[in-house]
Design an enzyme around this catalytic site. Sequence first.
Site, PDB file in Angstrom:
ATOM      1  N   GLU A 262     -43.889  95.794 -27.064  1.00  0.00           N
ATOM      2  CA  GLU A 262     -44.669  94.764 -27.756  1.00  0.00           C
ATOM      3  C   GLU A 262     -46.087  94.897 -27.220  1.00  0.00           C
ATOM      4  OE1 GLU A 262     -46.535  91.027 -27.257  1.00  0.00           O
ATOM      5  OE2 GLU A 262     -44.483  90.540 -26.644  1.00  0.00           O
ATOM      6  N   CYS A 301     -50.560  87.452 -26.900  1.00  0.00           N
ATOM      7  CA  CYS A 301     -50.372  88.546 -27.855  1.00  0.00           C
ATOM      8  C   CYS A 301     -50.212  88.012 -29.273  1.00  0.00           C
ATOM      9  CB  CYS A 301     -49.169  89.390 -27.463  1.00  0.00           C
ATOM     10  SG  CYS A 301     -47.639  88.449 -27.277  1.00  0.00           S
TER      11      CYS A 301
END
Length: 708
Positions: A262, A301
Amino acid sequence: MKTIIETVPSYIEDAWWTPADGARSTDARDASTGEVLARVSAEGLDLAAAVRHGRTVGQASLGKLTIHERALKLRELAQYLNGRREELYEVSARTGATKIDSMVDIDGGIGVLFTFSSKGRRELPNANVIVDGPAEPLSKDGSFLGGHIYTRIPGVAVQINAFNFPVWGMLEKFAPAFIAGVPTIVKPATPSGYLAEAAVRAIVESGILPAGSLQLVSGSARTLLDGLDYRDMVSFTGSASTANLLKNHPNVARGGLRFTAETDSLNAAILGPDAVPGTPEFDAFIKSVVTEMTVKAGQKCTSIRRTIVPNELRQAVIDAIGARISQRVVVGDPRADGVTMGALASLEQLADVRAAVESMIAAGGELAYGSLDAPAVTRADGTVAAVADGAFMSPVLLNWADAEAPEVHGLEAFGPVTSVIGYDTHDGGDVSEAVRLAALGAGSLVATVCTNDPEVARQLVTGIAAHHGRVLVLNREDARTSTGHGSPVPHLVHGGPGRAGGGEELGGIRSVKHHMQRTAIQGSPNMLTAVTGVWHTGADRVIAGSAEFGGVAGAVHPFRKSLAELHIGDAFASGLRQVTLEDITAFANSTGDTFYAHTNAAAAEKNPFFPGIVAHGYLLVAWAAGLFVEPAPGPVLANYGLENLRFITPVAAGDSIRVTLTAKKITPRVTDEYGEVCWDAILHNQNGETVATYDVLTLVEKEDTLYK
């Protein structure tokens, strides 16, 4: 400068470890003051020993527990950590996190433990083998079957985490691995690794986890992947450049090491053309953008990096964002009252964010709000002044005249920064330009679509879904209850395609299965039953009941057996019961179900599915219960449902039915004095044709104590 601890320790082979004096180290600093808190080093740490310990001791200790037993340990751990949140908040403040930021990280991580504990017990068997789907018959006589099972991978789960969520980032990966029965080696990022260490220390002190199930590496671990192979799994969160280096490691590229990532994500929030100023949607949109800019100082994120709005609303959006920041955002030391946005994680991170913003301004981004100068901040003592050693930055809003500038879609400033870009709508409310702009991010973790127009929502969601891991549709109906653009929830997948890394985490039980191997299995019904713990058609049974239909003389009705006595394959076969037209008519009249197939002979005969008037399916299921039930009080406590009900062959007046009930799956509940039994139920007619199939679910005592 004052240090709180000498060196942040690692936890390896179930013991705390620190490097020898003189080892090369990195300083960990308070994000708000620059004060050195500790040194961080893993020099001299035997990483191979940590892997070996996980594969042996960790695998063995976790394998002694069932999925449900591991799930209960997660709940116990969550309850324990709840009692130690305040001390973790205190440590978290040193990372620049406000109380709200810390709650997102710490409470969010604890919440993940609760969620996976619950889902593991509700959705998975109390075993260590998970059956994936129904069996496939591979021979005409039923003696050869095929199917799929999940079993845990035989290695370790290495979890490399980012600096922004030291607790949540660790626990959201640890929880599904633990449920699966796979030991974890966690490697936190250095700048905030001291908070991850504090959480691991609390976990160790709880004494709840089995030996070898959790290890911590504090400091650099550049050779960690060298000792891993196809048995293991790596879950990485961080920069795309580091992810690409890891993906090219020989053990990943050629050795079969499982790897999920990720990474960077230029997430978008899209405002629909209907969401004009004064609407609830416009207000919800502005609130969401400012929240994502300032929570964790934008170091998420999932933060909104691209704010995509109709061109005619661009200035209104800029003005509203600026006004909300001015009114609600107070930058400063999170230990000071009234501060709503803390520092970035480090001075290095601050320099990176400023450099990215400068590059974006050079590429055409106009500074619409904020400044790159050091802001005046509220210090811990409540005074307001510039702080030379603190990693503080004011929120920055950029306005782009060129909506397609490569930098706005390709450069991420990982801080309190967002860019506003405009799109034009076309005839008939076409929002395809917004879809195209969102896709220029080349793959993102999450996008928000804010509109109250169902057609706009449909166009935007279907247009951008394949470019994103998650899409939030925000409108007046869910604005108050939405968990928000930037908050992954353990029930739903977290990850995204392309630039976002192509990985997948969370998603409920999906993430447990990520730590397992799906294997096709073939064999006889008896062998598949033995392997899976689930009865398969054709496997051996001990049948009580009617001798005409397979009943064995002297066999005890399975409803008379507690879980201690009941076995997979224990069954009951009833005799036949005839259905009359009077039965069908009475059921129709008493229930009000007078559908023509049950009441009108001429109409029923025209129906291609029926021979004429037929019995209600639910009449047959009700009769089946009467045919298989053992009415006297005993270990069966309750019937709590049916699953997978299918009606196969219609039953006309004059036909007869019988039922065969077989103990298919037995699931004791670890915390209760009873368990669940799933019974395979088949209704046949007098000709042996299958009338209906379904599963009956009952709750059964572990020991027959209530009525003895």
